[in-house]
Design a protein around this motif. Structure first.
Motif, mmCIF file in Angstrom:
data_model
loop_
_atom_site.group_PDB
_atom_site.id
_atom_site.type_symbol
_atom_site.label_atom_id
_atom_site.label_comp_id
_atom_site.label_asym_id
_atom_site.label_seq_id
_atom_site.Cartn_x
_atom_site.Cartn_y
_atom_site.Cartn_z
ATOM 1 N N LYS A 108 0.841 -1.193 0.000
ATOM 2 C CA LYS A 108 0.000 0.000 0.000
ATOM 3 C C LYS A 108 0.880 1.249 0.000
ATOM 4 O O LYS A 108 1.821 1.360 0.787
ATOM 5 N N VAL A 109 0.577 2.161 -0.888
ATOM 6 C CA VAL A 109 1.274 3.442 -0.954
ATOM 7 C C VAL A 109 0.249 4.546 -0.742
ATOM 8 O O VAL A 109 -0.792 4.575 -1.407
ATOM 9 N N THR A 110 0.528 5.448 0.185
ATOM 10 C CA THR A 110 -0.373 6.561 0.479
ATOM 11 C C THR A 110 0.188 7.835 -0.127
ATOM 12 O O THR A 110 1.328 8.212 0.138
ATOM 13 N N LEU A 111 -0.634 8.491 -0.946
ATOM 14 C CA LEU A 111 -0.224 9.719 -1.621
ATOM 15 C C LEU A 111 -0.892 10.921 -0.983
ATOM 16 O O LEU A 111 -2.111 10.907 -0.710
ATOM 17 N N HIS A 112 -0.127 11.963 -0.722
ATOM 18 C CA HIS A 112 -0.638 13.242 -0.232
ATOM 19 C C HIS A 112 -0.108 14.353 -1.119
ATOM 20 O O HIS A 112 1.101 14.380 -1.432
#
Length: 421
Positions: A108-112
């Motif tokens: 899982k990669v979280t982008l902001h």
């Protein structure tokens, strides 16, 4: 302050340039988006997220939000069970690269999106599934074999990644496995030897790590090192053949084995008269030996100058050998020469063609760093093929010198290792 006519004329000449600079600067200020902002508005999220998986990594593309105050996009993710990473990409691009993953599986990669006031957008979560990382791709290619005084290790690094090849062995005092060698490289074909071991079976373990600290399983093997000693230089003598090049400047061939890696060494005439190239010298080791390796030292820095990676240092050369009494001939070279282990028409065995390694710093001559000088002074070591037969007589054939004048060469010292029994 009084301005002279000379300075007035100079100012008038520079005035158009100064005006252009000022106008350019003003236009850039108007367009410049400062890093610090008082705008605490939460930026919008990235959209249209797409993933391209690669070996141990992934490339994520997206559309930036319409928010005017976005400074960069940040990706946060775990690369294994213990370590996390953050990767940032500026608002000038729509792509971010995430890497360092331990395995080929879902992550899982979280982008902001992050504003100039350091305000984060709502998260956007994306799943990547990287391919097999380079360190695991390389692990099954580990190959080993017994070598003179130790073990030869080979690894294929298809992606030319930054890898560490770590060798462990059991400490005889503690009976614990300890690291005995760490070889860090990004070469695609990795081959080297560890030496200094007795001729009794010894277990070695090898594992591969990458720049993010991921570690492969350990490959264990037991090898019996081949007997090796330094060939006794006290038995060496010159053996001049008619086609050998003449000596110059009083730097005699005996200097090649006198134990002095500085000047004087051996030097040909300069220029060789009449010029015959490639130039060859011959000597007798005084005993037959199955050679394993050698080290060559070249003329370095002495009272007459700096000779590092230049002048008469051999750039490429071929070593020839034989066990029986020498027979003279003009040795072949180039594409028509016999391969390693093959013989010339008069029975000289090709022991290998070698090349001077590049200067570590890459600086142009005559510039050098302390690391360059240390490398040069340590000499350059090369391995012989394990399949070569015993030889006693050596011919050193210089194919090119470092200056590429190809009309002289010099060498400071040669040391050989192998099995003379």
């Amino acid at each position: 302050m009084i301005m002279t006519n000379r300075y007035k004329k100079l100012l008038w000449r520079l005035l158009p340039v100064l005006m252009a600079v000022v106008m350019f600067s003003c236009s850039k200020v108007a367009d410049y988006k400062g890093v610090v902002s008082d705008d605490k508005t939460k930026p919008g999220t990235v959209t249209n997220v797409q993933v391209k998986n690669e070996a141990g990594s992934a490339i994520i593309t997206y559309d930036l939000p319409a928010s005017e105050n976005v400074l960069y996009v940040q990706a946060s993710y775990m690369i294994n069970d213990n370590a996390s990473r953050q990767t940032k990409s500026s608002f000038y691009t729509d792509t971010i690269h995430v890497g360092g993953f331990e395995k080929s599986q879902d992550y899982k990669v979280t982008l902001h999106a992050v504003s100039r006031a350091n305000v984060m957008s709502d998260p956007v979560e994306v799943t990547v599934h990287p391919g097999v990382p380079a360190y695991l791709e390389a692990f099954p290619t580990i190959g080993t074999k017994a070598d003179f005084g130790g073990i030869n290790i080979n690894v294929l690094n298809r992606f030319k990644a930054n890898l560490g090849i770590i060798t462990i062995s059991r400490d005889p005092r503690t009976n614990q496995l300890e690291i005995i060698n760490q070889n860090y490289t990004n070469r695609d074909t990795i081959s080297y030897s560890l030496r200094g071991y007795d001729t009794i079976p010894k277990e070695f373990g090898i594992y591969i790590t990458d720049q993010w600290g991921n570690i492969s399983d350990t490959f264990f093997t037991t090898v019996k090192p081949i007997y090796e000693v330094q060939i006794d230089k006290s038995k060496f003598n010159g053996y001049v053949l008619p086609s050998d090049v003449r000596t110059g400047f009083g730097w005699e061939i005996q200097n090649l084995w006198n134990g002095n890696t500085g000047s004087p060494g051996y030097h040909t005439e300069q220029p060789i008269q009449p010029l015959v190239w490639p130039a060859v010298i011959t000597f007798d080791m005084g005993q037959g030996a199955k050679l394993s390796r050698y080290t060559i030292w070249n003329r370095g820095i002495d009272g007459s100058g700096n000779w590092l990676w230049q002048a008469g240092a051999p750039l490429t050369w071929t070593m020839w050998g034989r066990i029986s009494d020498p027979v003279d001939e003009t040795l072949p070279s180039g594409s028509g020469a016999p391969g390693v282990g093959e013989t010339s028409p008069n029975g000289w065995i090709n022991l290998g063609t070698f090349r001077l390694p590049e200067k570590p710093s890459g600086l142009p001559n005559p510039q050098y760093t302390n690391a360059d000088l240390d490398t040069w002074n340590a000499g350059f070591s090369f391995n012989f093929s394990l399949d070569l037969p015993k030889v006693r007589y050596i011919r050193f054939q210089c194919l090119e010198n470092a200056s590429l004048t190809n009309n002289f060469f010099n060498v400071a010292e040669l040391t050989f290792w192998g099995d003379p029994r």
